[in-house]
Design a protein around this motif. Structure first.
Motif, PDB file in Angstrom:
ATOM      1  N   LEU A 113      -4.639  26.923 -16.010  1.00  0.00           N
ATOM      2  CA  LEU A 113      -3.489  26.120 -15.598  1.00  0.00           C
ATOM      3  C   LEU A 113      -3.179  26.317 -14.119  1.00  0.00           C
ATOM      4  N   ASN A 114      -3.265  27.549 -13.635  1.00  0.00           N
ATOM      5  CA  ASN A 114      -3.025  27.808 -12.214  1.00  0.00           C
ATOM      6  C   ASN A 114      -4.083  27.133 -11.346  1.00  0.00           C
ATOM      7  N   TRP A 115      -5.340  27.164 -11.795  1.00  0.00           N
ATOM      8  CA  TRP A 115      -6.395  26.472 -11.043  1.00  0.00           C
ATOM      9  C   TRP A 115      -6.127  24.971 -10.996  1.00  0.00           C
ATOM     10  N   ILE A 116      -5.648  24.406 -12.095  1.00  0.00           N
ATOM     11  CA  ILE A 116      -5.324  22.974 -12.106  1.00  0.00           C
ATOM     12  C   ILE A 116      -4.223  22.677 -11.099  1.00  0.00           C
ATOM     13  N   PHE A 117      -3.187  23.526 -11.040  1.00  0.00           N
ATOM     14  CA  PHE A 117      -2.118  23.333 -10.058  1.00  0.00           C
ATOM     15  C   PHE A 117      -2.665  23.381  -8.629  1.00  0.00           C
ATOM     16  N   THR A 159       3.289  10.188  -7.036  1.00  0.00           N
ATOM     17  CA  THR A 159       4.305  10.473  -8.046  1.00  0.00           C
ATOM     18  C   THR A 159       3.656  10.791  -9.390  1.00  0.00           C
ATOM     19  N   ILE A 160       2.608  10.060  -9.741  1.00  0.00           N
ATOM     20  CA  ILE A 160       1.902  10.313 -11.004  1.00  0.00           C
ATOM     21  C   ILE A 160       1.267  11.702 -10.990  1.00  0.00           C
ATOM     22  N   VAL A 161       0.608  12.055  -9.885  1.00  0.00           N
ATOM     23  CA  VAL A 161      -0.013  13.378  -9.799  1.00  0.00           C
ATOM     24  C   VAL A 161       1.052  14.471  -9.874  1.00  0.00           C
ATOM     25  N   THR A 162       2.183  14.271  -9.200  1.00  0.00           N
ATOM     26  CA  THR A 162       3.271  15.248  -9.245  1.00  0.00           C
ATOM     27  C   THR A 162       3.864  15.340 -10.645  1.00  0.00           C
ATOM     28  N   ALA A 163       4.008  14.210 -11.314  1.00  0.00           N
ATOM     29  CA  ALA A 163       4.545  14.204 -12.681  1.00  0.00           C
ATOM     30  C   ALA A 163       3.615  14.974 -13.626  1.00  0.00           C
ATOM     31  N   ILE A 164       2.310  14.836 -13.434  1.00  0.00           N
ATOM     32  CA  ILE A 164       1.350  15.593 -14.241  1.00  0.00           C
ATOM     33  C   ILE A 164       1.535  17.089 -13.999  1.00  0.00           C
ATOM     34  N   GLU A 165       1.687  17.467 -12.724  1.00  0.00           N
ATOM     35  CA  GLU A 165       1.909  18.884 -12.403  1.00  0.00           C
ATOM     36  C   GLU A 165       3.182  19.410 -13.057  1.00  0.00           C
ATOM     37  N   VAL A 166       4.260  18.651 -12.960  1.00  0.00           N
ATOM     38  CA  VAL A 166       5.538  19.081 -13.529  1.00  0.00           C
ATOM     39  C   VAL A 166       5.447  19.172 -15.049  1.00  0.00           C
ATOM     40  N   LYS A 221       0.829  -1.205   0.000  1.00  0.00           N
ATOM     41  CA  LYS A 221       0.000   0.000   0.000  1.00  0.00           C
ATOM     42  C   LYS A 221       0.865   1.257   0.000  1.00  0.00           C
ATOM     43  N   ILE A 222       1.934   1.263   0.763  1.00  0.00           N
ATOM     44  CA  ILE A 222       2.831   2.415   0.798  1.00  0.00           C
ATOM     45  C   ILE A 222       3.418   2.660  -0.590  1.00  0.00           C
ATOM     46  N   TRP A 223       3.838   1.595  -1.264  1.00  0.00           N
ATOM     47  CA  TRP A 223       4.354   1.747  -2.625  1.00  0.00           C
ATOM     48  C   TRP A 223       3.265   2.232  -3.578  1.00  0.00           C
ATOM     49  N   GLY A 224       2.053   1.730  -3.408  1.00  0.00           N
ATOM     50  CA  GLY A 224       0.940   2.168  -4.255  1.00  0.00           C
ATOM     51  C   GLY A 224       0.644   3.645  -4.083  1.00  0.00           C
ATOM     52  N   VAL A 225       0.650   4.100  -2.826  1.00  0.00           N
ATOM     53  CA  VAL A 225       0.409   5.520  -2.545  1.00  0.00           C
ATOM     54  C   VAL A 225       1.547   6.363  -3.109  1.00  0.00           C
ATOM     55  N   LEU A 226       2.770   5.886  -2.965  1.00  0.00           N
ATOM     56  CA  LEU A 226       3.922   6.602  -3.526  1.00  0.00           C
ATOM     57  C   LEU A 226       3.777   6.738  -5.039  1.00  0.00           C
ATOM     58  N   ILE A 234      -4.138  20.482  -3.683  1.00  0.00           N
ATOM     59  CA  ILE A 234      -5.104  20.200  -2.618  1.00  0.00           C
ATOM     60  C   ILE A 234      -5.453  18.719  -2.583  1.00  0.00           C
ATOM     61  N   VAL A 235      -5.589  18.106  -3.756  1.00  0.00           N
ATOM     62  CA  VAL A 235      -5.882  16.664  -3.812  1.00  0.00           C
ATOM     63  C   VAL A 235      -4.747  15.873  -3.164  1.00  0.00           C
ATOM     64  N   LYS A 236      -3.510  16.233  -3.475  1.00  0.00           N
ATOM     65  CA  LYS A 236      -2.379  15.524  -2.854  1.00  0.00           C
ATOM     66  C   LYS A 236      -2.356  15.722  -1.346  1.00  0.00           C
ATOM     67  N   ALA A 237      -2.568  16.952  -0.892  1.00  0.00           N
ATOM     68  CA  ALA A 237      -2.562  17.218   0.553  1.00  0.00           C
ATOM     69  C   ALA A 237      -3.682  16.452   1.248  1.00  0.00           C
ATOM     70  N   TYR A 238      -4.857  16.444   0.646  1.00  0.00           N
ATOM     71  CA  TYR A 238      -5.991  15.706   1.218  1.00  0.00           C
ATOM     72  C   TYR A 238      -5.678  14.217   1.297  1.00  0.00           C
ATOM     73  N   TYR A 239      -5.111  13.670   0.223  1.00  0.00           N
ATOM     74  CA  TYR A 239      -4.841  12.236   0.214  1.00  0.00           C
ATOM     75  C   TYR A 239      -3.773  11.863   1.234  1.00  0.00           C
ATOM     76  N   ILE A 240      -2.743  12.682   1.374  1.00  0.00           N
ATOM     77  CA  ILE A 240      -1.707  12.412   2.375  1.00  0.00           C
ATOM     78  C   ILE A 240      -2.316  12.439   3.778  1.00  0.00           C
ATOM     79  N   THR A 241      -3.168  13.424   4.041  1.00  0.00           N
ATOM     80  CA  THR A 241      -3.827  13.503   5.351  1.00  0.00           C
ATOM     81  C   THR A 241      -4.741  12.305   5.565  1.00  0.00           C
ATOM     82  N   TRP A 242      -5.492  11.954   4.547  1.00  0.00           N
ATOM     83  CA  TRP A 242      -6.465  10.862   4.660  1.00  0.00           C
ATOM     84  C   TRP A 242      -5.777   9.536   4.939  1.00  0.00           C
TER      85      TRP A 242
END
Length: 127
Positions: A59-63, A32-39, A23-28, A68-76
């Motif tokens: 584009l700024n709204w997408i960022f 990583t995919i979401v961050t790669a999309i942002e980059v 699960k930790i690898w899956g979350v990573l 926020i999605v990443k922060a929410y998922y990390i918290t969750w």
């Protein structure tokens, strides 16, 4: 010691794992995919996403939304909010959502004012 079984799924049960390590690898990988999309969007900057929406480029709204999605998922997942009571989850999440929206409002207001000062010189605003 209490036997506390962790939920070994992500994305609301769409992907299930057999162990905590998987699960930790899956979350990573997911983060990583979401961050790669942002980059990738930050490097390419597609012209279609440069349209203004609510005073900012799309584009700024997408960022902002992806962050926020990443922060929410990390918290969750990593802060185990999914295992807490409903009222505690709501207090944490809604307080965070309110503060993030307030921060965005302040940044847009102040950024707009600074931009206007650079373009027009000193100006005053009546709120």
């Amino acid at each position: 010691m209490a036997d506390h079984a962790h939920k070994l799924e992500i994305l609301r049960g769409l992907v299930k794992f057999k162990s905590n390590t998987q699960k930790i690898w899956g979350v990573l990988i997911l983060l990583t995919i979401v961050t790669a999309i942002e980059v990738a969007l930050g490097i390419v900057k597609p012209e279609a996403l440069m349209a203004k929406v609510l005073g900012m480029k799309l584009l700024n709204w997408i960022f902002i939304i992806l962050t926020i999605v990443k922060a929410y998922y990390i918290t969750w997942d990593f802060m185990h909010m999914r295992d807490e009571t409903k009222s505690l989850r709501r207090v944490v999440v809604w307080t965070s959502v309110f503060l993030i929206c307030y921060l965005i409002f302040i940044l847009l207001q102040e950024g707009g004012y600074v931009d206007a000062v650079y373009k027009n010189g000193f100006i005053t605003r009546d709120f």
